[in-house]
Design an enzyme around this catalytic site. Structure first.
Site, PDB file in Angstrom:
ATOM      1  CB  CYS A 131      -1.105  -0.011   1.099  1.00  0.00           C
ATOM      2  SG  CYS A 131      -2.008   1.503   1.261  1.00  0.00           S
ATOM      3  CB  CYS A 134      -0.675   2.528   3.904  1.00  0.00           C
ATOM      4  SG  CYS A 134      -2.132   1.902   3.430  1.00  0.00           S
ATOM      5  CG  ASP A 135       3.175   0.972   4.340  1.00  0.00           C
ATOM      6  OD1 ASP A 135       2.627   1.549   5.447  1.00  0.00           O
ATOM      7  OD2 ASP A 135       2.905  -0.038   3.773  1.00  0.00           O
TER       8      ASP A 135
END
Ligand code: NAP
Length: 309
Positions: A131, A134-135
């Site tokens: 992701c 997300c990261d």
């Protein structure tokens, strides 16, 4: 006893929640481990009708939940561990407690597909991720070379997003053309910070000994040549697998685990309906999942009124 339980709070589950709530069925909606579903990991959703400027995936899902709750849906952070369809009412084991229900809407979505490498497992969260939204902004990835694997819309989206942070983004795909939609593919290939590597697969993530990602070993499947690409992060975007393991042997599924609807959203178990990515490997869009969620809610409502007639 519940009239309707909905498993999943992605587009399918929350739309089913909205419709069953407005039908006064007071649905119990169980989030599973990923409230809001996969769309919460997307940045801007540009193809959901009604948002000409696009909308952040997380915001879209938060709004859908609020809309369903406004009409009485009860959204609970909980996971279904097992199901018993052998007698009515059906029994769900939800975090160790039994919940009885007359109908069930399965909208459990899909999870990220993995490459299946040992080194991938060992370095997950140490540079291997599924992701970018997300990261991607983590300090470990800033101004570093990054690698994305995949050739679909997700891989294109991830690669484009990562150009904000990485020094260069390698897009490794096993064929010589992208599967992504034309607009996404063109945008991706026109980006000067994205370097495609065609006909190639990742065979190893380096370096397990250092306990962090330092590169990937890549093999060209046409020439069999190998190379090592240095990178600080490996972002895997190679599709999804349906979250249907708890229904194995209890609901009809195809060989890949997608629930097979019988008629409309009906499954082979009366009173159990299905919607969204856990039964759809063809369209897999937010809007089609929402449409299927709506249909499942209407089917469940009709089923319940048939029972009480
Ligand atoms: P996808 O379309 O199924 O693409 C998966 C990609 O990964 C394919 O290019 C596939 O290669 C490759 N792949 C699969 N298994 C692999 C393996 N073991 N090793 C290496 N490569 C592998 O999945 P997706 O990109 O996640 O998209 C899923 C759905 O969501 C699609 O319908 C897409 O349109 C939609 N989506 C839309 C948007 C948007 O419109 N904003 C964004 C994201 C996703 P092959 O091409 O060779 O099969």
């Amino acid at each position: 006893m519940e009239k309707v339980v909905i498993i999943g709070t992605g587009c399918a589950g929350l739309t089913a929640a909205l419709y069953t709530a407005r039908a006064n069925l007071n649905p119990l909606v169980l989030t599973g481990t990923m409230p809001g579903g996969l769309l919460t990991t997307t940045s801007i959703v540009e193809n959901f009708p009604g948002f000409p400027e696009g909308i952040d995936g997380y915001e879209l899902m938060t709004r859908m939940q609020k809309q369903a709750e406004r009409f009485g849906a009860r959204v609970k952070f909980a996971t279904v561990e097992s199901v018993d369809f052998s007698k009515k009412p059906y029994v769900l084991n939800v975090d160790g407690e039994n919940v009885e229900t007359e109908t069930l809407i399965i909208a459990s979505g899909a999870g990220h597909r993995h490459l299946g490498l040992d080194s991938e497992v060992k370095l997950e969260k140490k540079g291997v991720t599924y992701c970018a939204t997300c990261d991607g902004a983590l300090p470990m990835f800033r101004n570093q070379p990054l690698v994305v694997v995949g050739g679909g819309d997700s891989a294109c989206e991830e690669a484009t997003y990562l150009t904000r942070f990485g020094s260069i983004v390698y897009l490794i795909h096993r064929r010589d053309s992208l599967r992504a939609s034309k607009i996404m593919a063109e945008r991706t290939l026109a980006n000067p910070k994205i370097k495609p590597i065609w006909d190639s697969v990742v065979t190893e993530v380096l370096d397990v000994a250092q306990d962090k990602v330092t590169g990937v070993r890549v093999k060209n499947i046409k020439t069999c040549e190998e190379q090592v690409i240095s990178c600080a992060g490996l972002f895997i975007a190679i599709g999804h697998v349906p979250n249907t393991q708890i229904f194995a042997g209890k609901i009809d599924m195809d060989e890949n685990g997608y629930v097979i609807p019988k008629r409309g959203t009906e499954t082979n178990v009366p009173g159990v309906f299905v919607a969204g990515d856990c039964s759809d490997h063809v369209y897999r869009q937010a809007i089609t999942a929402a449409g299927m969620g709506c249909a499942a809610a209407i089917d469940a409502e009709r089923y319940l009124s048939g029972i009480s007639q």
